[in-house]
Motif scaffolding. Structure first.
Motif, PDB file in Angstrom:
ATOM      1  N   LEU A 262      34.724  -6.528-101.381  1.00 25.27           N
ATOM      2  CA  LEU A 262      34.461  -5.579-102.461  1.00 25.27           C
ATOM      3  C   LEU A 262      34.940  -4.190-102.056  1.00 25.27           C
ATOM      4  O   LEU A 262      34.744  -3.750-100.931  1.00 25.27           O
ATOM      5  CB  LEU A 262      32.966  -5.533-102.778  1.00 25.27           C
ATOM      6  N   LEU A 263      35.552  -3.517-103.008  1.00 23.65           N
ATOM      7  CA  LEU A 263      36.124  -2.199-102.725  1.00 23.65           C
ATOM      8  C   LEU A 263      35.124  -1.070-102.960  1.00 23.65           C
ATOM      9  O   LEU A 263      35.149  -0.059-102.267  1.00 23.65           O
ATOM     10  CB  LEU A 263      37.376  -1.981-103.568  1.00 23.65           C
ATOM     11  N   ASP A 264      34.267  -1.223-103.959  1.00 28.54           N
ATOM     12  CA  ASP A 264      33.274  -0.184-104.237  1.00 28.54           C
ATOM     13  C   ASP A 264      32.231  -0.713-105.199  1.00 28.54           C
ATOM     14  O   ASP A 264      32.270  -1.886-105.603  1.00 28.54           O
ATOM     15  CB  ASP A 264      33.939   1.098-104.779  1.00 28.54           C
ATOM     16  N   VAL A 265      31.294   0.162-105.574  1.00 25.39           N
ATOM     17  CA  VAL A 265      30.196  -0.237-106.464  1.00 25.39           C
ATOM     18  C   VAL A 265      30.708  -0.718-107.810  1.00 25.39           C
ATOM     19  O   VAL A 265      30.211  -1.707-108.359  1.00 25.39           O
ATOM     20  CB  VAL A 265      29.214   0.951-106.645  1.00 25.39           C
ATOM     21  N   ILE A 266      31.712  -0.032-108.345  1.00 32.02           N
ATOM     22  CA  ILE A 266      32.240  -0.412-109.655  1.00 32.02           C
ATOM     23  C   ILE A 266      32.814  -1.821-109.607  1.00 32.02           C
ATOM     24  O   ILE A 266      32.621  -2.626-110.531  1.00 32.02           O
ATOM     25  CB  ILE A 266      33.308   0.610-110.113  1.00 32.02           C
ATOM     26  N   ASP A 267      33.513  -2.128-108.532  1.00 27.62           N
ATOM     27  CA  ASP A 267      34.079  -3.466-108.355  1.00 27.62           C
ATOM     28  C   ASP A 267      32.976  -4.513-108.374  1.00 27.62           C
ATOM     29  O   ASP A 267      33.087  -5.563-109.033  1.00 27.62           O
ATOM     30  CB  ASP A 267      34.849  -3.502-107.036  1.00 27.62           C
ATOM     31  N   PHE A 268      31.892  -4.250-107.658  1.00 30.30           N
ATOM     32  CA  PHE A 268      30.764  -5.183-107.605  1.00 30.30           C
ATOM     33  C   PHE A 268      30.139  -5.377-108.988  1.00 30.30           C
ATOM     34  O   PHE A 268      29.877  -6.513-109.426  1.00 30.30           O
ATOM     35  CB  PHE A 268      29.722  -4.660-106.625  1.00 30.30           C
ATOM     36  N   VAL A 269      29.905  -4.294-109.707  1.00 28.98           N
ATOM     37  CA  VAL A 269      29.300  -4.372-111.041  1.00 28.98           C
ATOM     38  C   VAL A 269      30.197  -5.164-111.988  1.00 28.98           C
ATOM     39  O   VAL A 269      29.719  -5.987-112.788  1.00 28.98           O
ATOM     40  CB  VAL A 269      29.032  -2.958-111.593  1.00 28.98           C
ATOM     41  N   GLN A 270      31.502  -4.945-111.910  1.00 33.15           N
ATOM     42  CA  GLN A 270      32.429  -5.662-112.787  1.00 33.15           C
ATOM     43  C   GLN A 270      32.414  -7.162-112.524  1.00 33.15           C
ATOM     44  O   GLN A 270      32.457  -7.967-113.456  1.00 33.15           O
ATOM     45  CB  GLN A 270      33.844  -5.100-112.615  1.00 33.15           C
ATOM     46  N   VAL A 271      32.341  -7.556-111.233  1.00 33.44           N
ATOM     47  CA  VAL A 271      32.287  -8.978-110.889  1.00 33.44           C
ATOM     48  C   VAL A 271      31.013  -9.612-111.426  1.00 33.44           C
ATOM     49  O   VAL A 271      31.029 -10.698-112.027  1.00 33.44           O
ATOM     50  CB  VAL A 271      32.379  -9.171-109.359  1.00 33.44           C
ATOM     51  N   VAL A 272      29.871  -8.934-111.249  1.00 28.99           N
ATOM     52  CA  VAL A 272      28.597  -9.460-111.741  1.00 28.99           C
ATOM     53  C   VAL A 272      28.616  -9.557-113.262  1.00 28.99           C
ATOM     54  O   VAL A 272      28.203 -10.578-113.840  1.00 28.99           O
ATOM     55  CB  VAL A 272      27.430  -8.568-111.266  1.00 28.99           C
ATOM     56  N   ASN A 273      29.103  -8.515-113.937  1.00 24.16           N
ATOM     57  CA  ASN A 273      29.143  -8.527-115.407  1.00 24.16           C
ATOM     58  C   ASN A 273      29.992  -9.664-115.950  1.00 24.16           C
ATOM     59  O   ASN A 273      29.718 -10.208-117.025  1.00 24.16           O
ATOM     60  CB  ASN A 273      29.689  -7.198-115.926  1.00 24.16           C
ATOM     61  N   ALA A 274      31.037 -10.014-115.213  1.00 18.11           N
ATOM     62  CA  ALA A 274      31.974 -11.043-115.675  1.00 18.11           C
ATOM     63  C   ALA A 274      31.463 -12.467-115.453  1.00 18.11           C
ATOM     64  O   ALA A 274      32.116 -13.429-115.872  1.00 18.11           O
ATOM     65  CB  ALA A 274      33.324 -10.862-114.978  1.00 18.11           C
ATOM     66  N   ASN A 275      30.279 -12.608-114.825  1.00 17.49           N
ATOM     67  CA  ASN A 275      29.786 -13.956-114.490  1.00 17.49           C
ATOM     68  C   ASN A 275      28.336 -14.176-114.913  1.00 17.49           C
ATOM     69  O   ASN A 275      27.462 -14.442-114.079  1.00 17.49           O
ATOM     70  CB  ASN A 275      29.919 -14.188-112.982  1.00 17.49           C
ATOM     71  N   PRO A 276      28.047 -14.063-116.218  1.00 15.40           N
ATOM     72  CA  PRO A 276      26.671 -14.323-116.663  1.00 15.40           C
ATOM     73  C   PRO A 276      26.304 -15.793-116.461  1.00 15.40           C
ATOM     74  O   PRO A 276      27.089 -16.695-116.776  1.00 15.40           O
ATOM     75  CB  PRO A 276      26.719 -13.952-118.153  1.00 15.40           C
ATOM     76  N   SER A 277      25.106 -16.011-115.891  1.00 12.92           N
ATOM     77  CA  SER A 277      24.554 -17.362-115.683  1.00 12.92           C
ATOM     78  C   SER A 277      25.402 -18.235-114.760  1.00 12.92           C
ATOM     79  O   SER A 277      25.268 -19.463-114.766  1.00 12.92           O
ATOM     80  CB  SER A 277      24.363 -18.076-117.031  1.00 12.92           C
TER      81      SER A 277
END
Length: 464
Positions: A262-277
Motif C-alpha cells: 500500500l502506498l498511502d491511506v487513500i490507496d488503502f481506503v480505495q481498495v476496501v471500498n472496491a471490495n464490499p463483502s
C-alpha cells in the motif's frame, strides 16, 4: 452556528473590500477637488451617518450590506440650476475627462493595491503550505504516461520556480488555459539517485484539457494529487467494526492488502471500498511482529453506490510542509506578479465563458463566497487574508469590465469621449445602463443558481 460564522466572515470581508474600493474613488475625487457629498457602506436607506470635514461629507452606513457608493456633486442627478455658482467648479461633470477617468478607475485600482499589500505581508511573514510533492499517479493517467512518479517534487513550471503546492496548482491552471505543452522540472528521489535526488525534466501535454471538463481542476484531470504518508495506522474503531472483530488493534500498521503493498491511506481506503463483502487478507505489523489477518468489509451505501467499509479510524499523518517566504523587496515583486497573473487569469476565464470554451459553473455568488470566507477564517488568519486578496482582485477585475453601471462601463464612455472629443449623448448612456443592469441581473441569477447547486447536496444530485 457555522452559518453564523460564515455570515460574519462574509460581512467582514465585504466591509473591507467595499471600504477600500470606495475609498479609492473618494480619495482621488478629493485630489481632483471634486466635492464628495456622501460616503456610504451599504446600499439603500441610511441607518447611521455623521458629517465630517470642511465639505461636511456624510459618512453613512446603509441598511443593505451588499456594496457601497461615493456620492459626488453631480449636475446629472441634482440639476445644474440647484448647484450654487461657487460650487460648480467642483462638480464632477465639470472636470476634464482625464480627471473623471482617474476618479472612476481609482476604485478597482484600490482593490489591486489591497491585494498587493496583503500578499506582501504574507510573503514577508511566510506562508506555510504543502510541498509540491506528488501522490501516487494512476498508470493510465496523462501525468504517469508523461513520466511523473510518486514522490516527485515539482521545482519549476515552464521555467518559473515553484515553492509550494498552491503555486504549482496555480501555474498549472494558467498553463491549462494556454492549452499547450507544459515543461515541469522535478526533483526525484529513487534507488538510483545520488544524495539529494536527481533533476528530471518532463513535458506534460495539455492540448486534451478542456476548461469545461472536471470543473477546470487540471490536476485531477492529469491524475495528480498531494503526496501522503505511507504510514497506515489504526487510530480507533467504530461500532460493529469488522476490523475489530477480526482481531485488529489500535496502533496496528497495515502494510499490504492481498499481497499488494500500500502506498498511502487513500490507496488503502480505495481498495476496501472496491471490495464490499469480499474477504481481504491484510499484512499487519504490530510492534516488531508481522502477521496476516483476514477481514471482510461490510457493504454500505455511499453517494448512491455500494462500497466496502471496515469502520475504523485511521491516523492522519501531517503533510510535508514548506514555508513560502521572501524579503520585503522580493515579496513586493512577487505580490505584484501574483496580482497581475490572477487578474489576467480571471479575464481569460471570462473570455472563455463568453465564447463557450469554459463552463458557466465557474460563476460564483455570495453564498459560495460566504462559505469560503467562513472556511478560511476558521483555518487561520493567513488563509483568511489570502482569501481576501483573491476576492479583492476579482472585485477589481469585475468592476473594470466594460459593462454599463460598472466602473468599466463609465471608463468605456470616457474613452469614447477622448476619441471623439465630445461626451456620449445621455440617451445612449441611459440605454447602456438598462442593458448593463439586465446583464448584471442575468449574471447574478447564474451565480445564485450555481451557489445552490454547490452548497445544497440535493440540488447537486438532481443536476448530476
Amino acid at each position: 452556528m457555522i452559518w453564523l460564522q460564515n455570515a460574519l466572515a462574509f460581512l467582514v470581508t465585504l466591509g473591507i473590500l467595499v471600504s477600500i474600493h470606495e475609498f479609492g474613488h473618494y480619495i482621488v475625487a478629493r485630489w481632483c477637488n471634486v466635492k464628495v457629498l456622501r460616503f456610504s457602506l451599504g446600499m439603500g436607506k441610511v441607518i447611521y451617518s455623521k458629517r465630517l470635514g470642511k465639505d461636511q461629507t456624510e459618512w453613512a452606513i446603509s441598511i443593505l450590506p451588499l456594496g457601497g457608493y461615493v456620492k459626488m456633486l453631480d449636475a446629472r442627478e441634482m440639476g445644474a440650476e440647484n448647484i450654487a455658482a461657487s460650487e460648480l467648479p467642483r462638480e464632477f461633470c465639470q472636470q476634464s475627462v482625464w480627471k473623471r477617468i482617474a476618479i472612476v478607475s481609482a476604485g478597482p485600482i484600490a482593490n489591486f493595491l489591497l491585494a498587493i499589500f496583503l500578499y506582501t505581508i504574507l510573503f514577508v511573514h511566510g506562508v506555510p503550505e504543502p510541498a509540491a510533492k506528488l501522490r501516487v499517479i494512476p498508470d493510465t493517467s496523462i501525468a504517469y504516461q508523461a513520466g511523473l512518479r510518486y514522490g516527485d517534487l515539482i521545482t519549476a513550471v515552464n521555467g518559473q520556480q515553484v515553492q509550494g503546492w498552491t503555486e504549482f496548482r496555480w501555474k498549472m491552471m494558467q498553463a491549462g488555459l494556454a492549452e499547450g505543452n507544459t515543461l515541469l522540472e522535478v526533483l526525484r528521489i529513487d534507488g538510483t539517485a545520488q544524495e539529494g535526488g536527481k533533476n528530471v525534466s518532463i513535458e506534460i501535454p495539455l492540448k486534451q484539457f478542456n476548461s469545461k471538463d472536471a470543473d477546470s481542476d487540471i490536476l485531477n484531470f492529469l491524475g495528480l494529487n498531494l503526496a501522503r504518508s505511507r504510514e497506515i495506522i489504526l487510530k480507533g474503531f467504530l461500532p460493529e467494526s469488522p476490523a475489530f472483530l477480526a482481531g485488529l488493534q489500535v496502533g496496528d500498521r497495515i502494510v499490504e492488502v492481498e499481497q499488494k503493498p500500500l502506498l498511502d491511506v487513500i490507496d488503502f481506503v480505495q481498495v476496501v471500498n472496491a471490495n464490499p463483502s469480499k474477504p481481504l487478507k491484510l499484512l499487519v505489523q504490530r510492534r516488531q511482529e508481522k502477521f496476516v489477518l483476514e477481514v471482510t468489509p461490510v457493504s454500505q451505501e455511499s453517494n448512491g453506490k455500494t462500497v466496502g467499509a471496515l469502520r475504523v479510524e485511521l491516523q492522519v499523518a501531517p503533510l510535508e510542509m514548506t514555508v513560502v517566504q521572501a524579503n520585503p523587496l522580493q515579496a513586493f515583486a512577487k505580490s505584484v506578479e501574483k496580482t497581475w497573473d490572477t487578474s489576467i487569469f480571471s479575464l481569460k476565464m471570462i473570455g472563455k465563458m463568453l465564447t463557450g470554451n469554459a463552463s458557466l459553473k465557474h460563476v460564483t455568488g455570495p453564498l459560495t463566497i460566504a462559505d469560503y470566507a467562513g472556511q478560511t477564517s476558521r483555518t487561520g488568519l493567513i488563509t483568511y487574508l489570502s482569501f481576501i486578496a483573491v476576492i479583492s482582485i476579482s472585485l477589481g477585475v469585475m468592476n473594470l469590465l466594460p459593462i454599463p453601471v460598472l466602473d468599466g462601463g463609465y471608463l468605456l464612455y470616457y474613452s469614447l469621449e477622448v476619441l471623439t472629443g465630445k461626451p456620449l449623448h445621455d440617451r445612449y448612456i441611459e440605454v447602456g445602463k438598462q442593458a448593463g443592469l439586465f446583464l448584471l441581473l442575468m449574471m447574478m441569477a447564474i451565480a445564485f443558481f450555481n451557489d445552490i447547486v454547490r452548497l445544497i447536496p440535493y440540488f447537486g444530485r438532481l443536476m448530476s
